[in-house]
Design an enzyme around this catalytic site. Structure first.
Site, mmCIF file in Angstrom:
data_model
loop_
_atom_site.group_PDB
_atom_site.id
_atom_site.type_symbol
_atom_site.label_atom_id
_atom_site.label_comp_id
_atom_site.label_asym_id
_atom_site.label_seq_id
_atom_site.Cartn_x
_atom_site.Cartn_y
_atom_site.Cartn_z
ATOM 1 N N GLN A 199 32.272 -17.913 28.631
ATOM 2 C CA GLN A 199 32.153 -17.546 26.855
ATOM 3 C C GLN A 199 30.339 -18.160 26.534
ATOM 4 O O GLN A 199 29.490 -17.617 25.999
ATOM 5 C CB GLN A 199 32.621 -16.927 25.714
ATOM 6 N N HIS A 214 27.054 -18.146 27.874
ATOM 7 C CA HIS A 214 25.757 -17.052 27.692
ATOM 8 C C HIS A 214 24.607 -17.398 26.716
ATOM 9 O O HIS A 214 23.792 -16.871 26.731
ATOM 10 C CB HIS A 214 26.243 -15.715 26.854
ATOM 11 N N GLU A 254 35.496 -9.580 19.721
ATOM 12 C CA GLU A 254 35.124 -9.080 20.630
ATOM 13 C C GLU A 254 35.744 -8.758 21.732
ATOM 14 O O GLU A 254 36.131 -7.640 22.546
ATOM 15 C CB GLU A 254 33.139 -9.398 21.014
ATOM 16 N N HIS A 255 36.427 -9.627 22.563
ATOM 17 C CA HIS A 255 36.545 -9.986 23.883
ATOM 18 C C HIS A 255 38.445 -10.896 23.348
ATOM 19 O O HIS A 255 38.445 -12.276 22.351
ATOM 20 C CB HIS A 255 36.707 -11.015 25.200
ATOM 21 N N ASP A 301 33.378 -7.572 32.845
ATOM 22 C CA ASP A 301 32.363 -7.870 32.526
ATOM 23 C C ASP A 301 31.252 -6.847 33.659
ATOM 24 O O ASP A 301 30.201 -6.803 33.281
ATOM 25 C CB ASP A 301 31.631 -9.369 32.506
ATOM 26 N N HIS A 333 26.126 30.296 -3.736
ATOM 27 C CA HIS A 333 27.073 30.514 -2.349
ATOM 28 C C HIS A 333 28.610 31.113 -2.871
ATOM 29 O O HIS A 333 28.454 32.089 -1.711
ATOM 30 C CB HIS A 333 28.009 29.001 -2.097
#
Lengths: 427, 427
Positions: free
Chosen positions: A251, A254, A319-320, A353, A412
């Site tokens: 991770q 990245h 996220e993960h 991934d 209406h």
């Protein structure tokens, strides 16, 4: 990697807004120019910013053929298998219309239909990931979107990376343009002579791209503007420190702002992972990036109990999430908030991934509390249909008129009553 | 009402941004104050802007009991029947988890789970529509959201409209707070002593509310910020002019910026509708609002052919579409872009606003091209789960590692390979 006792909630104080407001003026100008001058503006900006003097914007079939022919056949097989896995899993997400019969031969309906056209932004250079092409294009195509377009900035020689062209062909996208930055987003939103406008734009990009997407939002739909990537690993004494460390570093490599967190009930594991991270960092090609990420945003938390660890993870909504504990599957049932969950030591995050079939575009920055990864739903829209027969109308209209009058919307009430008005000679 | 030949696309040039940027500074201050001072700020703003000096923020069960007891029992029945219809139809939208088995006892999964907590904003005064309470609250409750909260500004006497309290009870919402404006949005997003934070905020509001929602977006999810309401009526010579006119006016009475459009293949109908609109306008309680809407944004278009009319409607992608033609159902199949479609003269738009069971929160301003009305999907999130067994990992990891290296993410490759590293004495 620092080690702390887990006391309160894990907080991720990071600068996550990739949109640099200083670029806003430029982005406004680019959008205006593309709206006014169309292709001409695209050529000019591509020369100015990408250093490429293009003869035409669209990638030819020959260019894709060439990229494909020169590509490692083993990698083509791997990409094809990954694409197939993604296609199979996303096909499960396809939904059917809902037909709901009512009394008196009436019905209501929920029509699910694909968007007409979608544009996928693919960043240039080393950030041009073929896996992202698959992850964005395949859900759109599975949803039934007829026109899926890729835009990506060319290198100086006027080319796109072979891996992007190969992934596009494998995904099934043949309309590809050599244009990037805010000008590509403007072209997708407003259309030019060459690039017809789309209805939705997805895919990651730099600050200019993120700002441009925000600006055209409303004219077209956009996907979320993702923050830096995150992983939380939940591990007990049964986990292997070298494996946990390698996952944290996957991770961290990245992005300097990526965030890797270990939450563990084992002090011993905590210490071993810290040692392993340092050891593996030294051998990592992207050491500098990964080290910055680990030092600024990485942390190993020692939890008093597994329950405390689970609570912290749910607060974090990562996220993960990898779970490397005894009874990992049972523990995964207690996780309410995470973009994607990876169970057990053989399901490390890169499995998702690249390959397993789930999507890798996932909610960051704790938004997994209320949002979801990219999926087929993101490329369809739903239309309600109402059909009331005369008998049904007869039975229901007084109620509808009363409810309208409760809201002081007399017009209406009259609309629904008008069907009972005596018809004159108008028709 | 003006009549034009339909030549090109129908354009809706309207000022649709309800967020007045001049209010932004105030909104920032309000949010900051609520974050810092919590309830105290809520009481102060409610006194300042709503003129109500409250003893407590939360509506008591007794207050709801009282509203309910004093409410017209017929209207309670009508609201209950409407709620039931909405609940039944939205229940059809509930989705199941996707369990996708892979080889080697492995699997991937798509877990669909409700949001934890949702806040519904209900405007004050005459804009406090009980139907909106049902339309926002019921999909959330059907989705399984455990905590649904209503916030609404009190009148000077510190009360909320009885119709809102009654609708809340019928929908099944009991946590209701007397607070409106940007301060209510801030409280929902950040929480105060009394009001716990939620994960998503839905519901319409004025400029302050719209701006505040935009500001807290990211911290929480928000629904779309809707523009003024729209209707397009597609009609041929078989339609009744008085009915068409009444439907156009039902839309126009909402808002000066509302937009009512008739597209017809019949010149005769066009002329008759124009006459009817003027005639009915004079008798409408909200004549002034409806007249402004019709004069500024209303138009009758005469199309050369039905195909031309359908093309124009698809270009327009209206929020509401009524089809009053021969073979209306067959024609509805040709409509690709509309928020909701009403088929035939007995399905006038108020049928869907109040009663049929479909949702009345719909995409405006041509966004029906790519977005959808409020539905159960808006209150769930989806989590991917990946489980690879040792055998599966063994079979797949070389492919995953190759794909990672193709992207120059060596750390990813090592993560998936690390499971094969010889284990030392770390554990």
């Amino acid at each position: 990697m620092k080690i702390e006792k887990l006391t309160n909630a894990i907080s991720l104080q990071r600068s996550v807004d990739q949109a640099n407001e200083n670029h806003l003026e430029t982005v406004h100008e680019v959008i205006e120019q593309v709206k006014q001058k169309g292709d001409k503006a695209l050529f000019a900006y591509t020369e100015k910013w990408d250093g490429a003097k293009l003869a035409s914007l669209q990638v030819t079939k020959e260019e894709v053929d060439e990229a494909y022919a020169s590509f490692d056949p083993q990698l083509i097989e791997d990409l094809k298998e990954a694409a197939n896995n993604i296609r199979l899993f996303h096909s499960q997400q396809v939904r059917q219309n809902i037909d709901f019969p009512l009394a008196n031969n009436s019905y209501i309906q929920y029509k699910i239909s694909p968007l007409d056209a979608v544009g996928l932004y693919v960043p240039g250079g080393t950030a041009a990931y073929p896996s992202s092409v698959l992850m964005n294009a395949i859900p759109a195509l599975v949803a039934g979107v007829k026109r899926v377009v890729i835009v990506s900035p060319p290198s100086k020689d006027g080319k796109l990376p072979a891996s992007v062209l190969v992934a596009a062909r494998i995904a099934g996208v043949s309309e590809i343009y050599k244009v990037g930055g805010a000008q590509a987003i403007a072209a997708l939103a407003y259309g030019t002579e060459t690039i017809k406008a789309v209805d939705k734009i997805t895919g990651p990009g730099n600050s200019f791209v993120a700002l441009a997407k925000r600006e055209v939002f409303g004219k077209v739909a956009i996907d979320m503007i993702a923050g830096p990537s995150e992983i939380a690993v939940l591990a007990d004494e049964t986990a292997y420190a070298d494996e946990v460390a390698s996952d944290l570093l996957a991770q961290a490599e990245h992005d300097r702002f990526a965030c890797s967190v270990l939450v563990t009930t084992s002090e011993k594991l905590a210490e071993q992972v810290a040692i392993e991270v340092e050891k593996q960092l030294k051998e990592l090609p992207r050491e500098e990036i990964a080290r910055a990420s680990i030092e600024n945003f990485g942390c190993i938390y020692i939890a008093g109990t597994l329950e405390q660890a689970i609570t912290a993870i749910n607060e974090l909504a990562p996220e993960h999430l990898e779970i490397m504990t005894e009874h990992a599957e049972a523990i995964s049932e207690k996780i309410n908030h995470a973009g994607a969950i990876f169970i057990g030591r053989f399901s490390s995050e890169p499995v998702g991934d690249y390959f397993a079939g789930t999507n890798h575009v996932l909610p960051t920055n704790s938004t997994a509390r209320f949002s979801s990864g990219l999926c087929v739903d993101d490329f369809v829209k739903k239309t309600s249909v109402v059909y009331y027969s005369e008998e049904m109308w007869q039975a229901q209209y007084p109620k509808i008129a009363r409810l309208a009058r409760l809201e002081q919307l007399e017009g209406h009430a009259r609309s629904v009553e008008s069907r009972s008005w005596e018809k004159g000679d108008l028709n």
